[in-house]
Design an enzyme around this catalytic site. Structure first.
Site, PDB file in Angstrom:
ATOM      1  N   ASP A 156      11.113  58.377  67.776  1.00 51.83           N
ATOM      2  CA  ASP A 156      12.161  58.234  68.779  1.00 51.83           C
ATOM      3  C   ASP A 156      13.531  58.608  68.221  1.00 51.83           C
ATOM      4  OD1 ASP A 156      10.198  57.349  70.456  1.00 51.83           O
ATOM      5  OD2 ASP A 156      11.270  55.558  71.111  1.00 51.83           O
ATOM      6  N   CYS A 201       4.728  52.722  64.000  1.00 54.77           N
ATOM      7  CA  CYS A 201       5.962  52.919  64.751  1.00 54.77           C
ATOM      8  C   CYS A 201       5.869  52.709  66.263  1.00 54.77           C
ATOM      9  CB  CYS A 201       6.535  54.282  64.417  1.00 54.77           C
ATOM     10  SG  CYS A 201       7.403  54.251  62.819  1.00 54.77           S
ATOM     11  N   ASP A 202       6.968  53.031  66.937  1.00 56.45           N
ATOM     12  CA  ASP A 202       7.259  52.608  68.302  1.00 56.45           C
ATOM     13  C   ASP A 202       6.123  52.834  69.298  1.00 56.45           C
ATOM     14  OD1 ASP A 202       9.681  52.964  66.813  1.00 56.45           O
ATOM     15  OD2 ASP A 202      10.822  52.955  68.670  1.00 56.45           O
ATOM     16  N   LYS A 203       5.587  54.039  69.332  1.00 60.91           N
ATOM     17  CA  LYS A 203       4.528  54.347  70.304  1.00 60.91           C
ATOM     18  C   LYS A 203       3.153  54.335  69.662  1.00 60.91           C
ATOM     19  CE  LYS A 203       7.889  54.770  73.028  1.00 60.91           C
ATOM     20  NZ  LYS A 203       8.876  54.558  71.967  1.00 60.91           N
ATOM     21  N   CYS A 213      11.555  51.726  60.752  1.00 59.15           N
ATOM     22  CA  CYS A 213      12.970  51.361  60.644  1.00 59.15           C
ATOM     23  C   CYS A 213      13.135  49.876  60.314  1.00 59.15           C
ATOM     24  CB  CYS A 213      13.695  51.693  61.939  1.00 59.15           C
ATOM     25  SG  CYS A 213      13.793  53.461  62.265  1.00 59.15           S
ATOM     26  N   GLU A 273      14.918  56.658  76.234  1.00 62.92           N
ATOM     27  CA  GLU A 273      15.872  55.659  75.775  1.00 62.92           C
ATOM     28  C   GLU A 273      17.305  56.128  76.040  1.00 62.92           C
ATOM     29  OE1 GLU A 273      13.515  53.669  71.981  1.00 62.92           O
ATOM     30  OE2 GLU A 273      15.253  54.943  71.644  1.00 62.92           O
ATOM     31  N   SER A 293      16.688  51.580  73.362  1.00 71.19           N
ATOM     32  CA  SER A 293      16.171  51.443  72.008  1.00 71.19           C
ATOM     33  C   SER A 293      16.088  49.972  71.642  1.00 71.19           C
ATOM     34  CB  SER A 293      17.097  52.173  71.038  1.00 71.19           C
ATOM     35  OG  SER A 293      16.862  51.768  69.712  1.00 71.19           O
TER      36      SER A 293
END
Length: 572
Positions: free
Chosen positions: A77, A118-120, A187, A451, A478
């Site tokens: 992202d 991570c995010d997805k 992150c 986002e 985000s």
């Protein structure tokens, strides 16, 4: 008989093809393990995962089973921010899940190990695990180190705005930019990646204490080995995701989400995961639970410390111990034991003592990272779900990051039909205190629900605007977002939701305590609710659905099939 062995008698070419890929005759008779990861050179959260895949592969081979490695690489992202690539972010979750379903169904496997960060990637893995419903375990790739002076990536958005405004030099910005990601890993703040790693453990699909570990810590190697060993226990006992992913398990995850102040994107991911197992989890459950579970975690972006400090302070087990009175302790987990049994074991196996050594060296008290329930950061969790004539189905706000003066306020609407237009207006000082910046047509069925991070940072980094301007959108934010940002407004604009009908200088009332989001006036004049309803009816008759420049390929498919963000924005 194991599924892999049954299918060998059906697919006559299978043995020959596997031997052509390097399998031995002996391998063909073994239980077959789906070793799935999102490894790739795409970003720091995935580039290191092959190391853990190799350890898992060696461990499984040594245990007398045959692993087969598959990769479905995710995107980042952060790299997709600020351009049209962000439109493909949320839908990548669907595509990763779909590809894993194809891989895990076209080739018969008996159990699966899933490695992502991570995010997805993590929610896609969790969705796929639920969809395939074979004995499975999750291992997450941990968090990257923080940079000098505890620099973390989410601060770069602020520095970028400062650079555009001439507040810092290009050289000063580059020093920050080049040191914000000093190692591999997700992150290092409580963004969506860290939150979803935590959710995998909170749901019971990852071993206790293994989410959000420091990615450079050698303990990662022993823990991935332990996870691979545990997968065989699940296989032998035939413990499937459907035995673990109960309604009570999802409620536990929402409670943990409240206590850690997790990303608002989890309101997209947990409902989508639950949908795969046949359970309905909606945003109202988040609001109900967040009202009664306290917010305890002093981690960026809303807190002081980088993400790895959370693990050193005890991580998910410590949070669960803190909110134990709220949790369903009898749920099954991948340990083959209940959550209650896991928590008791963590107190006696030295986990907490080992983790906290880092904090002792830094002279940091554990309770300054994870606050005690008796003295929480906030008596309620971080998320509120707002409803009203502007959001009949709902909208989401992370109220823990909002100044109290913005919890009950009337603002003047400044609507924009794209993020680019809104960002330009903010940067060029056309947005003033008391404005409500609207960004619409950015929902799942609009542009794919990108986002709005750079736009929220443009507001949050402006001392005149951060406590006086709200951003309202049918898009999302985000996990690093701070300030008064209201997202997931539903129904979304492209479906003719009320957000599409907002006009310049409409009066917008945000009332977090009473969970309301309403249009209360027109042209700066307050009106009665029935008058507003009539005006919206007229505007709806005049409304024309816009066309979109990117109306082809996978984004077109996603836009056509995506359900409401309040259901999880999955494809149906």
């Amino acid at each position: 008989m194991l599924k892999s062995q049954k299918m060998r008698s059906v697919a006559a070419e299978m043995d020959a093809l596997k031997m052509g890929a390097g399998w031995t005759v002996g391998d063909l008779d073994k239980p077959q393990i789906f070793l799935q990861s999102t490894w790739g050179d795409s970003h720091p959260g995935s580039v290191h995962l092959n190391k853990y895949v190799k350890i898992a592969e060696d461990t499984l081979n040594g245990l007398g089973v045959k692993p087969a490695k598959y990769t479905t690489t995710d995107i980042c992202d952060g790299i997709a921010q600020g351009h049209d690539g962000m439109n493909f972010s949320l839908l990548s979750r669907e595509m990763i899940c779909n590809m894993i379903e194809i891989q895990g169904t076209a080739t018969p496997f008996d159990a699966g190990m899933f490695i992502s960060s991570c995010d997805k990637a993590v929610p896609a893995h969790l969705m796929a695990i639920a969809r395939l419903n074979m004995p499975s375990i999750v291992f997450t790739g941990g968090l990257m180190n923080s940079g000098p002076e505890n620099l973390t990536l989410e601060q770069i958005g602020t520095f970028s705005v400062d650079l555009k405004k001439g507040m810092i030099t290009e050289k000063e910005f580059k020093v920050k930019q080049h040191n914000a990601c000093p190692s591999a890993g997700a992150c290092a703040f409580m963004g969506t990646a860290a939150t979803m790693q935590i959710m995998s453990e909170a749901l019971g699909l990852a071993l206790p204490g293994t989410s959000v570990m420091p990615a450079t810590n050698e303990i990662m190697e022993s823990e991935v080995k332990r996870a691979a060993e545990q997968l065989l226990v699940l296989l032998n006992k035939d413990i499937k995701p459907s035995d673990i992913l109960t309604r009570e398990a999802f409620e536990n995850a929402v409670m943990v989400h409240a206590a850690v102040g997790g990303s608002s994107n989890v309101l997209l991911h947990l409902p989508a995961i639950a949908h795969e197992i046949g359970i309905e989890i909606d945003a109202d459950i988040f609001d109900e639970i967040h009202r009664k579970v306290p917010f305890l975690t002093n981690i960026r972006p809303s807190g002081k410390y980088p993400g790895q400090y959370f693990w050193y302070a005890g991580g998910v087990p410590a949070i669960m111990e803190s909110i134990k009175d709220h949790l369903h302790l009898d749920v099954m987990t991948v340990t083959g034991k209940t959550l209650g049994e896991n928590l008791e074991e963590m107190k006696s196996n030295g986990y907490y003592e080992k983790n906290s050594e880092f904090l002792r060296r830094k002279n940091i008290d554990k309770e300054s990272v994870i606050y005690p329930v008796s003295n929480p950061i906030n008596d309620e969790g971080a998320i509120a779900v707002l409803k009203g004539n502007l959001a009949p189905q709902g909208a989401v706000i992370k109220h823990s990051a909002v100044d109290k003066k913005m919890h009950d306020v009337i603002l003047k609407a400044k609507p924009f039909d794209s993020e680019e237009e809104a960002f330009d207006a903010i940067i060029n000082n056309r947005i003033k205190p008391g404005d409500a910046v609207f960004i619409r047509y950015e929902g799942p069925r609009g542009t794919g629900m990108p986002e709005m991070f750079y736009t929220t940072e443009a507001i949050a980094s402006n001392p005149e605007l951060i406590d006086s301007v709200a951003l309202i959108t049918d898009g999302r934010f985000s996990g690093a977002t701070r300030g008064p940002a209201v997202g997931h407004v539903s129904p979304e604009a492209v479906d003719g939701g009320p957000i599409a009908l907002v006009k310049e200088n409409d009066l917008i009332k945000i009332d977090i305590k009473n969970r309301r989001l309403d249009i209360v006036g027109v042209d700066g004049v307050q009106l009665e609710s029935d008058e507003i309803d009539k005006i919206l009816e007229i505007r709806k008759l005049e409304w024309v659905k816009p066309s979109f420049k990117n109306d082809k390929g996978v984004l077109k498919i996603y836009r056509k099939l995506a359900v409401s963000s309040f259901k999880g924005a999955y494809m149906d």
